[in-house]
Design an enzyme around this catalytic site. Structure first.
Site, short mmCIF file in Angstrom:
data_model
loop_
_atom_site.label_atom_id
_atom_site.label_comp_id
_atom_site.label_asym_id
_atom_site.label_seq_id
_atom_site.Cartn_x
_atom_site.Cartn_y
_atom_site.Cartn_z
N HIS A 215 0.85 -1.20 0.00
CA HIS A 215 0.00 0.00 0.00
C HIS A 215 0.88 1.24 0.00
O HIS A 215 1.83 1.34 0.77
CB HIS A 215 -0.91 0.04 1.23
CG HIS A 215 -1.72 1.30 1.31
ND1 HIS A 215 -2.87 1.49 0.59
CD2 HIS A 215 -1.52 2.46 2.02
CE1 HIS A 215 -3.36 2.68 0.85
NE2 HIS A 215 -2.56 3.30 1.71
N ASP A 294 -15.77 2.41 6.60
CA ASP A 294 -14.64 3.28 6.29
C ASP A 294 -15.02 4.31 5.24
O ASP A 294 -14.68 5.48 5.34
CB ASP A 294 -13.44 2.46 5.82
CG ASP A 294 -12.35 3.34 5.24
OD1 ASP A 294 -11.73 4.09 6.02
OD2 ASP A 294 -12.13 3.30 4.01
N ARG A 301 -14.89 12.69 7.27
CA ARG A 301 -13.59 13.29 7.55
C ARG A 301 -13.23 14.31 6.48
O ARG A 301 -12.66 15.37 6.77
CB ARG A 301 -12.50 12.22 7.62
CG ARG A 301 -12.59 11.33 8.85
CD ARG A 301 -11.66 10.13 8.71
NE ARG A 301 -10.29 10.55 8.50
CZ ARG A 301 -9.38 9.81 7.87
NH1 ARG A 301 -9.71 8.63 7.38
NH2 ARG A 301 -8.15 10.25 7.72
N SER A 316 -8.32 3.57 8.69
CA SER A 316 -8.87 3.57 7.34
C SER A 316 -8.07 2.66 6.41
O SER A 316 -8.62 1.83 5.69
CB SER A 316 -8.89 5.00 6.78
OG SER A 316 -9.36 5.03 5.45
N LYS A 320 -9.30 -1.64 5.23
CA LYS A 320 -9.44 -2.09 3.83
C LYS A 320 -8.44 -3.18 3.51
O LYS A 320 -8.77 -4.16 2.82
CB LYS A 320 -9.27 -0.90 2.88
CG LYS A 320 -10.38 0.12 2.97
CD LYS A 320 -10.30 1.13 1.85
CE LYS A 320 -9.12 2.07 1.99
NZ LYS A 320 -9.33 3.11 3.02
#
Length: 569
Positions: A215, A294, A301, A316, A320
């Protein structure tokens, strides 16, 4: 502060006699609800709850405005994250704002209320207690006051948001409280688990091997995943990857993949698992089944100036990623002008939190801090970036992109148990590229996801806008800097990115950054090339791109690709 309170009172009075709180007028409550009556200030538990919740909501809005202003200033200056949860510096400001807003509400009600006020108590079920015995409003108040929340309370809050029992504005109040008060690791794990439990976890038990994903926190020209997934899979580590779309100045992997004719990023869970098992990798977008809480919380947010909060970012990302059914995760935390985290200090704080919380959630996690002062590679856009990523699988590509990809891929091979260390991992990666195995894996993945696999060998099949506009060097010298943020924003302005989630992108346009920091240039030599559909499309973009380059007389200091590594050990 006194002037702000006076302005608040005047605005409050201007709202009208029926608009005394978020629960007054405007259709609340339903026609069959009980209507309590009182004077300017309503006594009793109902009034107390309303006054408390209203003051908190208003204080949150005020703090949010301040936070947003600070965020913009920080971004322009190089950026910094908000105070960490244990920083006491924000507490006097919180107390002052809360007192001022509460005072304003009392004064406004006293001087502005015509005749007996009608206070609507919206029947939202928020009086229902959690396992700890607290109501939803009490949970909000506990975090507002800096208390640590048990996992049951956090789970109750997220579940109530999904069921409709908790209103969006109540969750927004909690998010603002978290922004200022923070969450410790146990609370962050609980929030991650709660968001994960709001959807389903993909079942990859039928896929053999240690499954590892990567990620990135996002940057400009970051097309690493497109090459990395098939490269790592070709070396024997399964890569199930759920990616995102571009938003703001950072590009999105899904937009780049969809530049491939026919490529589908929206697959059913069973197809995703099958492709990972048969090919070794699959790259899809977040579905409605993956951590839906999320998505809802992030939307709040985004409009309440609470994006820049490390515990919320961590929950968050991890909710995922854990939903993918992975065993391990390698994180690429970008640092610099084109990154979300502008300073190494802030990036390190985020990386350390991600590693700690991910490890506590039972996964192996490693993070690298990588440079994003200037764009990664040459291409910035969609089709142009996909071309460049596929160049890497053919043994080509810019040196910085190759190095970043190999660093992350090597971590994945070691974590996946197929390499004994960095040197062994890099040898395996070089062999996969040299033998064509990585390119063949990319072809199989693209074919399995409905795309044209010929693009791997013939990158010209990826459509690029036909008109080229050159940005020349204004003088002879050395490129001292290329502002990644400016380049990213210019790419958005020309249609390669989006400022709203519902916007489409033009896959064919883009920017080619030909002169990187440290490069010697002559006057008139191309610094960059714009690819547009019509020359007039470049009129407003060319000056912005030209301004992103600084040309001087001396070479800038060397900045390494990898600035740090954070592991659980």
């Amino acid at each position: 502060m006194a002037g702000e309170v006076l302005a608040f009172i005047q605005a409050y009075r201007g709202h009208g006699g029926s608009g005394l709180s978020p629960h007054v007028g405007d259709g609340f409550p339903p026609s069959d609800a009980t209507v309590p009556r009182a004077g300017p200030l309503v006594a009793g538990a109902g009034a107390s709850a309303d006054a408390s919740a209203g003051a908190d909501a208003d204080a949150g809005a005020g703090a949010g405005a301040d936070a947003d202003a600070d965020s913009d200033a920080d971004s322009d200056a190089g950026g910094s994250a908000p105070p960490l949860p244990d920083d006491p510096s924000s507490q006097p400001a919180i107390a002052t704002i809360s007192t001022a807003i509460t005072s304003a509400r009392v004064i406004a009600r006293t001087i502005a209320t015509p005749l007996p006020a009608v206070l609507w108590l919206r029947p939202m079920g928020s009086a229902t207690a959690s396992a700890s015995g607290r109501t939803l409003v009490e949970i909000l108040a506990a975090k507002r006051d800096g208390q640590k929340l048990p996992a049951a309370d956090i789970g109750r809050l997220v579940a109530a948001l999904g069921s409709g029992e908790l209103a969006d504005y109540q969750m927004a109040a909690w998010l603002m409280a978290v922004y200022f008060r923070g969450l410790d690791d146990e609370e962050t794990v609980a929030l991650t688990d709660a968001m994960l439990a709001s959807g389903r976890v993909l079942d990859l038990s039928g896929v053999p091997g240690f499954k590892v994903d990567k990620h990135s926190t996002g940057g400009v020209g970051d097309k690493v995943s497109i090459a990395l997934a098939p490269l790592v899979a070709a070396c024997g580590v399964p890569v199930p990857m759920v990616s995102g779309r571009g938003l703001g100045h950072t590009g999105g992997t899904l937009d780049k993949l969809e530049a491939i004719p026919g490529f589908s990023t929206q697959l059913a869970a069973q197809d995703f698992a099958r492709i990972v098992r048969d090919v070794g990798c699959c790259m899809i977008g977040q579905t409605a089944e993956i951590a839906p809480a999320d998505k809802r919380i992030y939307a709040l947010r985004d409009v309440t100036a609470t994006v820049e909060c490390i515990p919320l970012i961590v929950a968050s990302i991890l909710s995922k990623k854990l939903a993918e059914g992975i065993d391990g995760l390698v994180l690429d935390v970008k640092v610099g002008r084109g990154a979300f985290m502008k300073t190494e200090r802030d990036a390190r704080a985020l990386a350390e939190a991600l590693v700690r919380v991910g490890t506590r959630a039972g996964k192996r996690v490693v993070a690298l801090l990588t440079d994003m002062e200037s764009p990664l590679g040459v291409a910035v856009g969609n089709a142009v970036e996909t071309r460049e990523a596929l160049d890497l699988l053919a043994g080509e590509g810019p040196a910085d992109l190759v190095e970043c990809t190999l660093c992350l891929a090597a971590e994945m091979l070691v974590m996946g148990g197929v390499a004994q260390g960095d040197r062994d991992a890099r040898s395996r990666l070089a062999s996969a590229i040299g033998s064509g195995a990585a390119a063949a894996t990319a072809e199989r993945m693209i074919r399995a996801q409905g795309g044209d696999p010929r693009v791997v060998a013939d990158r010209s099949l990826l459509q690029v806008a036909p008109v080229e506009v050159v940005i020349p060097a204004p003088r002879a010298g050395v490129v001292a800097a290329v502002d990644a943020l400016a380049i990213g924003l210019a790419a958005v302005a020309m249609g390669a990115g989006r400022t709203r989630a519902d916007q489409a992108v033009d896959p064919a346009v883009g920017i080619l950054v030909e002169a990187k920091p440290g490069a010697a240039v002559e006057r008139g030599q191309p610094l960059a090339r714009l690819r547009v559909r019509d020359a007039r499309d470049a009129d407003g973009i060319a000056p912005r791109v030209a301004a992103a380059f600084a040309v001087g007389d001396a070479s800038p200091p060397h900045r390494p690709m990898v600035l740090g590594r954070i592991g659980a050990d």
